[in-house]
Design a protein around this motif. Structure first.
Motif, mmCIF file in Angstrom:
data_model
loop_
_atom_site.group_PDB
_atom_site.id
_atom_site.type_symbol
_atom_site.label_atom_id
_atom_site.label_comp_id
_atom_site.label_asym_id
_atom_site.label_seq_id
_atom_site.Cartn_x
_atom_site.Cartn_y
_atom_site.Cartn_z
ATOM 1 N N GLU A 224 3.429 -7.994 -11.367
ATOM 2 C CA GLU A 224 3.399 -6.747 -10.612
ATOM 3 C C GLU A 224 2.280 -5.866 -11.163
ATOM 4 O O GLU A 224 2.242 -5.574 -12.360
ATOM 5 C CB GLU A 224 4.743 -6.025 -10.736
ATOM 6 C CG GLU A 224 4.834 -4.730 -9.965
ATOM 7 C CD GLU A 224 6.206 -4.079 -10.088
ATOM 8 O OE1 GLU A 224 6.336 -2.898 -9.701
ATOM 9 O OE2 GLU A 224 7.132 -4.747 -10.585
ATOM 10 N N ILE A 225 1.345 -5.491 -10.299
ATOM 11 C CA ILE A 225 0.194 -4.703 -10.697
ATOM 12 C C ILE A 225 0.339 -3.297 -10.131
ATOM 13 O O ILE A 225 0.520 -3.115 -8.923
ATOM 14 C CB ILE A 225 -1.122 -5.333 -10.208
ATOM 15 C CG1 ILE A 225 -1.239 -6.782 -10.702
ATOM 16 C CG2 ILE A 225 -2.310 -4.505 -10.669
ATOM 17 C CD1 ILE A 225 -1.277 -6.918 -12.193
ATOM 18 N N TRP A 226 0.232 -2.285 -11.017
ATOM 19 C CA TRP A 226 0.318 -0.886 -10.620
ATOM 20 C C TRP A 226 -1.093 -0.318 -10.440
ATOM 21 O O TRP A 226 -2.080 -0.910 -10.902
ATOM 22 C CB TRP A 226 1.077 -0.098 -11.678
ATOM 23 C CG TRP A 226 2.546 -0.409 -11.724
ATOM 24 C CD1 TRP A 226 3.126 -1.601 -12.097
ATOM 25 C CD2 TRP A 226 3.622 0.453 -11.390
ATOM 26 N NE1 TRP A 226 4.484 -1.509 -12.016
ATOM 27 C CE2 TRP A 226 4.827 -0.263 -11.584
ATOM 28 C CE3 TRP A 226 3.699 1.771 -10.950
ATOM 29 C CZ2 TRP A 226 6.073 0.286 -11.359
ATOM 30 C CZ3 TRP A 226 4.946 2.334 -10.719
ATOM 31 C CH2 TRP A 226 6.112 1.600 -10.912
ATOM 32 N N ALA B 102 14.440 3.459 -12.089
ATOM 33 C CA ALA B 102 13.692 2.216 -11.904
ATOM 34 C C ALA B 102 12.464 2.446 -11.028
ATOM 35 O O ALA B 102 12.529 3.161 -10.024
ATOM 36 C CB ALA B 102 14.594 1.158 -11.269
ATOM 37 N N ASP B 103 11.349 1.868 -11.438
ATOM 38 C CA ASP B 103 10.096 1.942 -10.684
ATOM 39 C C ASP B 103 9.750 3.383 -10.310
ATOM 40 O O ASP B 103 9.365 3.675 -9.168
ATOM 41 C CB ASP B 103 10.183 1.090 -9.419
ATOM 42 C CG ASP B 103 10.363 -0.376 -9.729
ATOM 43 O OD1 ASP B 103 9.444 -0.969 -10.307
ATOM 44 O OD2 ASP B 103 11.432 -0.915 -9.402
ATOM 45 N N LEU C 146 0.817 -1.207 0.000
ATOM 46 C CA LEU C 146 0.000 0.000 0.000
ATOM 47 C C LEU C 146 0.852 1.259 0.000
ATOM 48 O O LEU C 146 0.469 2.277 -0.581
ATOM 49 C CB LEU C 146 -0.930 -0.006 1.212
ATOM 50 C CG LEU C 146 -1.990 -1.112 1.251
ATOM 51 C CD1 LEU C 146 -2.810 -1.009 2.524
ATOM 52 C CD2 LEU C 146 -2.881 -1.055 0.030
ATOM 53 N N ALA C 147 2.019 1.213 0.654
ATOM 54 C CA ALA C 147 2.864 2.401 0.727
ATOM 55 C C ALA C 147 3.318 2.837 -0.661
ATOM 56 O O ALA C 147 3.336 4.032 -0.977
ATOM 57 C CB ALA C 147 4.062 2.128 1.629
ATOM 58 N N ASN C 148 3.696 1.872 -1.495
ATOM 59 C CA ASN C 148 4.159 2.184 -2.849
ATOM 60 C C ASN C 148 3.089 1.925 -3.900
ATOM 61 O O ASN C 148 3.380 1.959 -5.095
ATOM 62 C CB ASN C 148 5.410 1.361 -3.173
ATOM 63 C CG ASN C 148 6.576 1.731 -2.279
ATOM 64 O OD1 ASN C 148 6.975 2.886 -2.210
ATOM 65 N ND2 ASN C 148 7.117 0.749 -1.565
ATOM 66 N N ARG C 149 1.883 1.607 -3.436
ATOM 67 C CA ARG C 149 0.730 1.446 -4.318
ATOM 68 C C ARG C 149 0.971 0.423 -5.427
ATOM 69 O O ARG C 149 0.770 0.681 -6.600
ATOM 70 C CB ARG C 149 0.315 2.795 -4.919
ATOM 71 C CG ARG C 149 -0.115 3.806 -3.883
ATOM 72 C CD ARG C 149 -0.622 5.077 -4.529
ATOM 73 N NE ARG C 149 0.404 5.717 -5.328
ATOM 74 C CZ ARG C 149 0.201 6.784 -6.091
ATOM 75 N NH1 ARG C 149 -1.006 7.313 -6.150
ATOM 76 N NH2 ARG C 149 1.179 7.320 -6.777
ATOM 77 N N ARG C 150 1.369 -0.763 -4.990
ATOM 78 C CA ARG C 150 1.580 -1.849 -5.949
ATOM 79 C C ARG C 150 1.178 -3.182 -5.322
ATOM 80 O O ARG C 150 1.187 -3.337 -4.098
ATOM 81 C CB ARG C 150 3.034 -1.909 -6.420
ATOM 82 C CG ARG C 150 3.313 -1.020 -7.613
ATOM 83 C CD ARG C 150 4.775 -1.048 -7.986
ATOM 84 N NE ARG C 150 5.595 -0.396 -6.977
ATOM 85 C CZ ARG C 150 6.923 -0.323 -7.043
ATOM 86 N NH1 ARG C 150 7.553 -0.861 -8.058
ATOM 87 N NH2 ARG C 150 7.605 0.282 -6.102
ATOM 88 N N PHE C 151 0.839 -4.124 -6.196
ATOM 89 C CA PHE C 151 0.491 -5.476 -5.768
ATOM 90 C C PHE C 151 1.427 -6.445 -6.472
ATOM 91 O O PHE C 151 1.544 -6.440 -7.695
ATOM 92 C CB PHE C 151 -0.961 -5.786 -6.110
ATOM 93 C CG PHE C 151 -1.338 -7.235 -5.927
ATOM 94 C CD1 PHE C 151 -1.163 -7.855 -4.708
ATOM 95 C CD2 PHE C 151 -1.846 -7.968 -6.984
ATOM 96 C CE1 PHE C 151 -1.496 -9.190 -4.534
ATOM 97 C CE2 PHE C 151 -2.184 -9.304 -6.825
ATOM 98 C CZ PHE C 151 -2.010 -9.906 -5.602
ATOM 99 N N PHE C 152 2.108 -7.279 -5.678
ATOM 100 C CA PHE C 152 3.048 -8.263 -6.215
ATOM 101 C C PHE C 152 2.468 -9.659 -6.029
ATOM 102 O O PHE C 152 2.015 -10.014 -4.939
ATOM 103 C CB PHE C 152 4.398 -8.178 -5.497
ATOM 104 C CG PHE C 152 5.102 -6.866 -5.651
ATOM 105 C CD1 PHE C 152 5.914 -6.616 -6.741
ATOM 106 C CD2 PHE C 152 4.952 -5.865 -4.698
ATOM 107 C CE1 PHE C 152 6.569 -5.407 -6.886
ATOM 108 C CE2 PHE C 152 5.600 -4.650 -4.830
ATOM 109 C CZ PHE C 152 6.413 -4.424 -5.931
#
Length: 481
Positions: free
Chosen positions: A79-81, A431-432, A68-74
């Protein structure tokens, strides 16, 4: 009219106090299947946050992580943005269609085998049986006055339930941050208060729902028993009682090995009722509380084996088979109940959504771009008569290494592209990370772009030393003369 001296009769209550359900232990194919499903689902839930997955430096190495902190799901290699939330929406649609499919084909199999309420209730009942004994022993303990034995057994049971509930709440929060780090912080009281609050809430709900509410959650709180009626029809396979074979029921006489000839196969042993986690009698017909777990089938089959009668007095069946079986005919094959227009439609829709998600997953690029034309002013005329349009470009590098991105435009010859702050037509995106860059397109005097009021064109963004290449459509505003 003579007044009556009698006191008014109180109106009867429409509600009755809950009678606790103490299911009896049973053995059979469906009970074994439920044990396996419980072990697999609980294993997945508790173990998954601890699985590691190497994604390179400066990246989380947890296989499944909702960051949640970086707003991504692994999810392992996926990897879902945030802007790709349609993947999550697609998975939710697939879950809904899958639930519709299984309910239409086989009734409430989700409720009976894989629903979290069912799985955790099964686990809590297992602990209860280990501590207090089987059904009769638990009934005696329930009716027994509070003494040293009852206090000891209840405290041991509640302590085991509480440990399971804490583990359940703790496992949940591990999905949202690095599990080993959070565990250390929790044990050293350095974790964020939100983590402790979440664990406390989930511990309380798990303890209450699995230990005390149990079947009441399914009957009163869950909406699915009421929705399922729209998903089922007369060809849906569900649990039923073959009354034409079991009635008239009666107790087995002392010394008799089988029921009398005039008596049905049901000997009214109550085994099907005593093993039911919902506390219902399936012989009374289909009921909202039935979760089609199959335990009554195991119990009845065991009784039929003991008295030498065929199995299947209680079984999975469809309503359309009732008339055929009453007439002595064979029921439809199972596959004819499962393969029918409704289930085929659900399967096609489910497969279509899944295929679309897979295609979108493999076609997506490591570079994401958004181009916004600057509208104030819509264009600028330079001193040499050229027309310049300004655009704000947002580039997102979803790769785990810095990328050099080259900018270009698909437009007539003579149109120039310039980047603010650099003479180059390429920029490095970390990166990212996301880069915001102002871009200028300049059309020479008298060119089609300069004289037309509006021209559609395409901006291209290509990663140097990589095959990643994306485009974004936009417009060029000219003088309109």
């Amino acid at each position: 009219m003579v007044p009556s001296d009698s006191t008014p009769t109180p109106e009867p209550s429409l509600y009755s106090a809950r009678e606790p359900v103490f299911p009896r232990r049973v053995k059979g194919n469906f009970r074994t299947l439920k044990w396996w499903i419980m072990a697999v689902t609980l294993g997945i839930y508790y173990i998954t946050p601890w699985i590691r997955w190497d994604r390179g430096p400066n990246m989380p190495d947890q296989a499944v992580l909702v960051d949640l902190a970086n707003r991504r799901f692994f999810f392992f290699m996926i990897e879902i943005w945030p802007h790709e939330f349609y993947f999550v929406a697609g998975l939710l649609i697939m879950a809904g269609l899958g639930l519709f499919l299984f309910t239409s084909a086989a009734g409430r199999v989700w409720c009976g085998y894989a629903c979290p309420q069912t799985v955790w209730t099964d686990l809590f009942i297992l602990v209860e049986r280990w501590v207090e004994g089987d059904r009769n022993a638990r009934l005696r303990l329930h009716r027994q006055k509070w003494d040293a034995e009852k206090v000891r057994k209840r405290l041991v049971k509640w302590a085991a339930w509480l440990a399971i509930a804490v583990a359940t709440g703790g496992a949940w929060v591990f999905y949202f941050t690095d599990a080993p780090t959070l565990l250390h912080d929790l044990l050293t009281f350095q974790a964020h208060p939100v983590a402790y609050i979440t664990i406390a809430v989930l511990t309380a709900t798990t303890f209450a729902f699995g230990g005390f509410a149990r079947e009441q959650i399914c009957i009163y709180a869950c909406p699915w028993p009421r929705v399922q009626a729209a998903m089922m029809d007369e060809d849906t396979i569900t649990i039923g009682y073959r009354s034409w074979r079991g009635e008239p029921r009666g107790k087995l006489k002392r010394g008799a090995a089988t029921p009398e000839a005039a008596q049905g196969d049901c000997i009214d042993c109550m085994a099907c009722v005593n093993v039911c986690p919902m506390g219902i009698d399936i012989r009374n017909g289909q009921q909202l509380a039935c979760i089609t777990c199959g335990l009554c089938i195991d119990a009845c089959n065991d009784t039929m084996d003991k008295i030498g009668k065929p199995r299947g007095l209680i079984d999975y069946m469809a309503l359309t088979d009732e008339a055929a079986e009453r007439a002595g005919k064979a029921p439809k094959p199972v596959w004819k109940h499962i393969l029918r227009p409704r289930t085929i439609l659900y399967t096609v829709l489910w497969s279509g959504v899944g295929l679309a998600l897979v295609v979108a997953l493999f076609l997506r690029s490591d570079i994401d771009v958004n181009v916004t034309p600057v509208r104030n002013p819509t264009y600028v005329m330079l001193s040499d008569g050229s027309i310049r349009n300004t655009y704000d470009v947002r580039l997102r590098n979803k790769y785990h290494e810095p990328r050099m991105i080259r900018f270009s435009v698909d437009a007539p010859a003579g149109v120039r592209i310039e980047l603010e702050g650099t003479p180059e037509v390429r920029m490095t995106v970390d990166a990212d990370a996301t880069l915001q860059q102002r871009v200028y397109l300049i059309a020479p005097p008298g060119s089609p772009l300069a004289t037309a009021a509006r021209t559609d064109l395409t901006l291209w963004f290509e990663a140097v030393n990589s095959s990643s290449r994306v485009s974004a459509g936009t417009v060029f505003n000219g003088k309109g003369q």
